[in-house]
Design an enzyme around this catalytic site. Structure first.
Site: not given
Length: 757
Positions: A383, A488
């Site tokens: 991320e 995720e």
């Protein structure tokens, strides 16, 4: 660009988890994101020994449903920085918290397991010499060891405890202390055993994250943080791993490593029909520099346990580098909440150089023959803030990371791990055509529904929402880019849950989270969403449908996360995020294959991956014009507010340090079991002996800022002394030490501490 919101951000480009927007990096550029709190079945005797063998798009169409689901913005984060917020200082944002390889002889099949008799396995003393990288011991002969078994067999864990192996899906475990790198285990009958090649793009990844373990998060392990806060010195609020250690939580952290995830969790994951685990680790597993405040190297020892447990139960690992020095996103799950300083701000290049070193060290370890079949996937950076960093700079870093991983494997196409790149929250369409002919490059996206707009609509009204947008999005990416995985996702549709947005930051659902604007009070989280003990059958079925809709639409996925621990109140207070709890309580599918067809399409991806995308013909032949366009290092770096600075004016390191190698495991028999009778090579930690470059190290005479300095700070002045200052490109003073040119004098700033190695 299609599929964007009114700020030009792609809809559904999944977002980071949790945290509050408080603590973001000095306002940043206009529109910058807010932070968030974060087959065939073979008999055992045929298996090769050891390591040889062969956030969500807008889900309701415009004009349908509640307005909060038709606004075209992300639904998984606190909000965005607006142009008029660019002057917010880091101290203001932190204010809510205060200060702070060979085949072995086939064993004999007996009953549930294979029994090896000591009289038949005496070691050859002429070849039993252990090196510094080997583990060995001796044992009296004659004891019997059961080394494999199926459903109902008894297991002796590493710690000496015993439990029943329960796997109704035809899985088999395998562990032999004298053959500890045997890859004969199989998670389920339909999943390739570890000594067989996993066929990416054909076999589906059905995985789960082991989040909050080796990189802690307050909402996953709330009692760890709550208890640390009780004992914290005045002025310290425990909001991340950094402050946890500031508060004296080292012993508690080590106990967390030991107890939060155990061998039984890995057995249960395989028994749940899952075949992969994604394991986040932080850079501190490798090293910590003076003053950085993290616990060095300890988590690596537990990652080694994870490798052993995954191997024992036939699970594959996606190694996820979750936290980089200086932080790549500023969220608590990067280790330290606040600014982000990788590829951004004055320490952007230096922190990226260190990060590439850590990618190299990890790549060299996992590319060794002992580990490569258990860890066939490597997420190089979790991320990163791509919209602020810019895609050009992030792509340069990614190409460098890809080359680093491939150099470590060093054995041609189709070898080494699949390299996974997060989309940087720009959406997968932005990456179409990138990394042409790359040898197994995968895109990673994290779609969540629970942040941003909130709704009081019950889960029974929203259980099939993931089908609408995610299916086509992932199909298109498989066609335009190649392999894509949802690294995720969760079952949450609101931001309810203890610490889901960060410690003591409230929730949008209840109108108490104010860091991205005011939100209406829609109800009570505790009674509306978190009271899972009293959920009725319809509610649980709706959650199960939601989970299966997500799985079918995403196709290859990792649920976030396997386990959420109790708070000090003795209960799970973020139930939507725990796969384990969902299995126990009946709202997760006991067989994830049930999800196929949930969205009405039995075969979502119509087509096939290109041969080079799975290590076949053409793999690794990246065109020269592409590599030239995305050369490293970048010519400039972006600072807060969109200001850019020439790379030559920024601190950089040179490759003059000794390489770090990671240790292999100590092979230890379980208590009461036959001990080891032969030496075992656990690897040197370095797969490619031709890779001899030095590690990045500070240049003598140059000045460096704290890695977490923030993107509003200016570079050091002077950057280097006259004798060591890098010269403009082509100048006779170019020392060739790896530092970029310095064509102009850097701006003056207040003196900052020098980074010491």
């Amino acid at each position: 660009m299609p599929y964007t919101d009114d700020m030009g951000i792609p809809l559904g480009a999944a977002q980071p988890r949790f945290l509050g927007r408080a603590l973001y990096d000095d306002g940043g550029a206009p529109g910058m994101r807010n932070s968030i709190a974060s087959h065939q079945t073979y008999p055992s005797s045929d298996r090769a020994s050891e390591y040889g063998a062969d956030s969500l798009y807008n889900l309701n169409p415009a004009g349908q449903g509640r307005s909060s689901f038709t606004d075209g913005s992300y639904h998984d984060e606190p909000g965005f920085f607006m142009a008029d917020q660019n002057t917010r200082r880091n101290t203001e944002k932190r204010a809510p918290y205060g200060a702070a390889k060979s085949r072995r002889r086939k064993p004999i099949l007996l009953g549930l397991g294979i029994k090896k008799f000591g009289d038949d396995s005496k070691p050859d003393s002429s070849s039993n010499t252990a090196s510094n990288n080997s583990s060995s011991s001796t044992t009296p002969q004659g004891k019997v060891a059961i080394v494999t078994g199926g459903d109902g067999s008894n297991i002796v864990a590493e710690d000496g405890s015993t439990f029943k192996y329960s796997n109704s899906f035809g899985g088999t475990w395998y562990w032999d202390v004298n053959d500890p790198f045997n890859n004969g285990a199989r998670a389920q009958s339909w999943t390739s055993a570890l000594n067989e090649t996993f066929n990416f793009g054909v076999e589906r990844i059905r995985g789960v994250n082991i989040g909050g373990w080796l990189v802690t998060e307050p909402f996953i392990a709330p009692s760890l943080f709550q208890n640390a806060q009780k004992n914290a010195p005045p002025g310290i609020t425990v909001i991340d791993e950094y402050t946890l250690l500031q508060a004296g939580g080292q012993a508690a952290l080590e106990d967390h490593y030991k107890t939060f995830i155990t061998e039984q969790d890995f057995m249960q994951i395989a028994a749940a029909g899952l075949n992969f685990v994604r394991i986040p680790i932080g850079f501190w597993a490798i090293e910590v520099l003076d003053g950085e405040g993290f616990l060095p190297k300890t988590s690596w020892q537990y990652f080694l346990k994870a490798i052993q447990w995954a191997r024992k139960y036939g699970l594959r690992i996606n190694l996820d580098l979750h936290a980089l020095p200086g932080s790549q996103n500023g969220w608590n799950h990067s280790g330290r909440l606040g600014t982000y300083n990788v590829l951004f701000g004055p320490m952007g290049i230096a922190n990226a150089q260190r990060s590439l070193d850590y990618i190299r060290i990890l790549s060299e370890f996992i590319s060794q023959p002992q580990y490569k079949d258990v860890i066939p996937m490597f997420g190089v950076t979790n991320e990163p803030q791509g919209n602020s960093i810019t895609q050009d700079i992030l792509a340069r870093y990614y190409l460098q990371a890809y080359n680093t991983v491939r150099l470590a494997s060093g054995i041609g196409q189709g070898h080494g791990p699949m390299v996974s790149f997060h989309d940087g929250f720009m959406g997968p369409d932005k990456w179409a055509g990138f990394f042409p002919n790359a040898d197994r490059a995968s895109l990673d996206m994290h779609p969540y529904l629970c942040f941003q707009g909130q709704s009081a609509d019950p889960i029974t009204a929203r259980s099939t929402q993931p089908c609408g947008a995610w299916g086509s999005l992932f199909n298109n990416t498989l066609s335009k880019f190649g392999f894509i995985v949802a690294g995720e996702f969760s079952n949450a549709v609101t931001d309810c849950g203890l610490y889901v947005n960060g410690v003591n930051l409230g929730t949008r659902y209840e109108g108490t989270y104010t860091l991205d604007g005011n939100h209406p009070d829609l109800g009570n989280c505790a009674t509306d969403w978190l009271d899972y003990q009293n959920w009725d059958k319809d509610t649980k079925n709706a959650y199960k449908t939601f989970a299966m809709s997500s799985m079918d639409a995403l196709q290859n996925w990792f649920f976030w996360t396997w386990k959420v621990g109790n708070s000090t109140a003795g209960k799970v207070e973020a139930p939507h995020w725990s796969y384990q709890l969902g299995l126990q309580e009946g709202w997760m599918p006991t067989d994830p294959r049930q999800a196929v067809g949930q969205c009405g399409n039995k075969s979502p991806f119509q087509g096939s991956l290109q041969p080079w995308q799975t290590g076949g013909a053409g793999a690794g032949n990246i065109p020269a014009d592409f590599t030239n366009e995305y050369s490293w290092p970048p010519p400039s770096i972006v600072f807060a507010g969109g200001v850019t600075s020439d790379a030559g004016s920024l601190p950089t390191f040179s490759p003059s340090g000794a390489p770090i190698t990671l240790p292999g495991p100590t092979i230890t028999p379980a208590s009461g079991e036959p001990t080891q009778t032969k030496s075992v090579d656990v690897g040197s930690g370095w797969a490619n002996t031709q890779d001899t470059a030095g590690m990045m190290k500070p240049i003598a005479g140059c000045n460096y800022l704290d890695p977490w300095i923030g993107s509003s700070s200016s570079p050091p002045s002077p950057l280097c002394t006259a004798a060591t200052s890098a010269q403009p490109a082509g100048d006779s003073g170019d020392s060739g030490d790896g530092a970029p040119p310095n064509p102009r004098a850097p701006p003056a700033i207040t003196a900052a501490p020098t980074l010491r190695r």
